[in-house]
Design an enzyme around this catalytic site. Structure first.
Site, PDB file in Angstrom:
ATOM      1  N   PHE A   1     -51.019 -90.586 -52.087  1.00  0.00           N
ATOM      2  CA  PHE A   1     -52.113 -91.497 -52.171  1.00  0.00           C
ATOM      3  C   PHE A   1     -51.632 -92.868 -51.810  1.00  0.00           C
ATOM      4  O   PHE A   1     -50.483 -93.385 -52.509  1.00  0.00           O
ATOM      5  CB  PHE A   1     -52.746 -91.594 -53.458  1.00  0.00           C
ATOM      6  CG  PHE A   1     -53.761 -92.555 -53.431  1.00  0.00           C
ATOM      7  CD1 PHE A   1     -55.171 -91.773 -53.052  1.00  0.00           C
ATOM      8  CD2 PHE A   1     -53.989 -93.702 -54.080  1.00  0.00           C
ATOM      9  CE1 PHE A   1     -56.326 -92.694 -53.319  1.00  0.00           C
ATOM     10  CE2 PHE A   1     -54.718 -94.687 -54.073  1.00  0.00           C
ATOM     11  CZ  PHE A   1     -56.249 -94.266 -53.782  1.00  0.00           C
TER      12      PHE A   1
ATOM     13  N   ASP B   1     -43.444 -95.946 -50.564  1.00  0.00           N
ATOM     14  CA  ASP B   1     -44.443 -96.411 -51.288  1.00  0.00           C
ATOM     15  C   ASP B   1     -43.917 -96.757 -52.824  1.00  0.00           C
ATOM     16  O   ASP B   1     -43.968 -95.578 -53.356  1.00  0.00           O
ATOM     17  CB  ASP B   1     -45.608 -95.806 -51.022  1.00  0.00           C
ATOM     18  CG  ASP B   1     -46.687 -96.367 -51.666  1.00  0.00           C
ATOM     19  OD1 ASP B   1     -46.539 -97.049 -52.583  1.00  0.00           O
ATOM     20  OD2 ASP B   1     -47.976 -95.950 -51.251  1.00  0.00           O
TER      21      ASP B   1
ATOM     22  N   LYS C   1     -49.598-103.175 -57.939  1.00  0.00           N
ATOM     23  CA  LYS C   1     -49.716-102.656 -59.131  1.00  0.00           C
ATOM     24  C   LYS C   1     -49.116-103.446 -60.367  1.00  0.00           C
ATOM     25  O   LYS C   1     -49.496-104.704 -60.627  1.00  0.00           O
ATOM     26  CB  LYS C   1     -49.517-101.110 -59.488  1.00  0.00           C
ATOM     27  CG  LYS C   1     -50.537-100.113 -58.742  1.00  0.00           C
ATOM     28  CD  LYS C   1     -50.524 -98.682 -59.452  1.00  0.00           C
ATOM     29  CE  LYS C   1     -51.348 -97.943 -58.567  1.00  0.00           C
ATOM     30  NZ  LYS C   1     -52.811 -98.348 -59.193  1.00  0.00           N
TER      31      LYS C   1
END
Length: 393
Positions: free
Chosen positions: A133, A218, A247
């Site tokens: 994702f 990532d 994040k």
């Protein structure tokens, strides 16, 4: 006539992209939050791995307040000292030698920057992972494998091949001399905290090097201390070409970063990419406060020790068939497809957890989660499973 509830007001005024909210939260402190009815919860999701320092941490509040009172925003025609200092700090923490940073406002935007950067190699083919994702914008979605997310918006940009995560042979077979980049998470987050086999990142690095492709890691969910290291890929000893972050980097203040190392650092040139708010001084000051606090409070070691304790405690119940993860990124598989019921029962018991798939639970609490809060959750855990499965009633 009574006033409409928060849920009714939400439904009437916000687009229905997330479904009905489970709660309306009013305030937070540390790893605790309170809803508008005054009920207290231990936040074991941390805004999906975002609230690294929990809620209302004094260092973060002070850094944002001071910076906003000094210099809140400038365009990227100008530089600011927090922006420069943060870029230097991130490259230094990676420890892979020279690199350069493009700052964004989110993980999705960091992925978009990485996608465009890969095109500057002169190649267009990207290999990404099943279960991965990387965001919801058109470019990031093109790199995300889940059909339910992709199908309504096809055709998507890019020439992307998806291969099974953790399968080094499938990855090697998919990469050619026309491949621009291989994109992978060192631990898959949204898939339910999936840890690859030993040696997988090393094999990916070797495959990329053999074909002249960029290895793009990532770290949006795994980075900034989440797994007990500054960046999870450091555990493998691999040196990537591109690292994307977001994040937890600024503890809840919007920021993202696309970091390119070595020759890849010079692929994007003036006119190739841009942003209005990316790298603004307030976001960068917030990120520096997070990094400083992680160091000052010894949170990398804390995360490592506490995470192991939580994983061991969760695995002790026979209704849990597997527990995975590193540090405070934890996933578990249940023996039956009751993860939605477990999440609801946990909420009733005062704990916020996430159910990414029908049989999986994910935890990504603040890095400042206390041992007492962890103990309280582990003590409540069997009762939560009882309530979810109808046992013990």
């Amino acid at each position: 006539m009574s006033a409409p509830s928060y849920g009714e007001r939400y439904a009437a005024s916000l687009m229905n992209t997330f479904g009905p909210p489970k709660l309306t939260l009013a305030r937070g402190a540390g790893a605790h939050v309170w809803d508008t009815d005054g009920k207290e919860y231990v936040d074991l999701l941390g805004g999906i791995a975002v609230n690294a320092l929990g809620h209302a941490h004094p260092a973060l509040v002070s850094a944002v307040t001071e910076q906003m009172s000094t210099l809140g925003h400038v365009s990227n025609f100008f530089a600011t000292t927090p922006q420069i200092t943060l870029a230097e700090r991130l490259v230094s923490l990676l420890g892979h030698g020279p690199g350069k940073v493009f700052f964004t406002n989110s993980g999705t935007e960091a992925v978009e920057a990485g996608f465009k950067l890969s095109r500057r190699t002169g190649r267009t083919h990207v290999v990404a992972m099943e279960g991965g994702f990387h965001g919801r914008s058109m470019g990031a979605l093109a790199l995300t494998s889940k059909d339910a997310y992709r199908t309504p918006f096809e055709p998507l940009p890019g020439h992307v091949t998806f291969v099974p995560y953790g399968d080094a042979e499938a990855l090697a077979a998919a990469v050619t001399d026309e491949t621009a980049a291989v994109l992978l998470e060192p631990i898959q987050g949204e898939a339910g905290v999936v840890v690859p086999p030993e040696g997988y990142l090393v094999a990916a690095r070797e495959t990329c090097s053999r074909h002249g492709a960029l290895l793009w890691v990532d770290e949006i969910q795994t980075g900034t201390g989440r797994t007990g290291l500054w960046f999870e890929h450091l555990r493998s000893g691999v040196v990537p070409d591109v690292v994307t972050l977001a994040k937890g980097l600024a503890g809840g203040f919007p920021i993202g970063a696309c970091i390119a190392l070595g020759a890849a650092a010079d692929l994007l040139q003036p006119g190739n990419h841009g942003t209005t708010f990316g790298g603004n001084p307030v976001a960068c000051a917030a990120a520096l406060a997070v990094l400083d606090t992680i160091e000052a409070e010894g949170l990398l070691e804390h995360v490592t020790v506490l995470g192991q304790k939580i994983r061991d405690g969760l695995a002790a119940d026979p209704r849990v068939v597997e527990v995975r993860g590193e540090g405070l990124l934890i996933g578990l598989d249940l023996s039956t497809d009751v993860s939605a019921e477990v999440a609801a029962a946990a909420l009733d018991a005062g704990f916020i957890v996430n159910n990414p798939t029908p049989a999986r639970i994910r935890l990504a609490p603040p890095l400042v989660l206390t041992a007492d809060d962890a103990d309280a959750f582990l003590q409540a855990w069997p009762g939560i499973l009882d309530a979810a499965t109808g046992e013990g009633s």
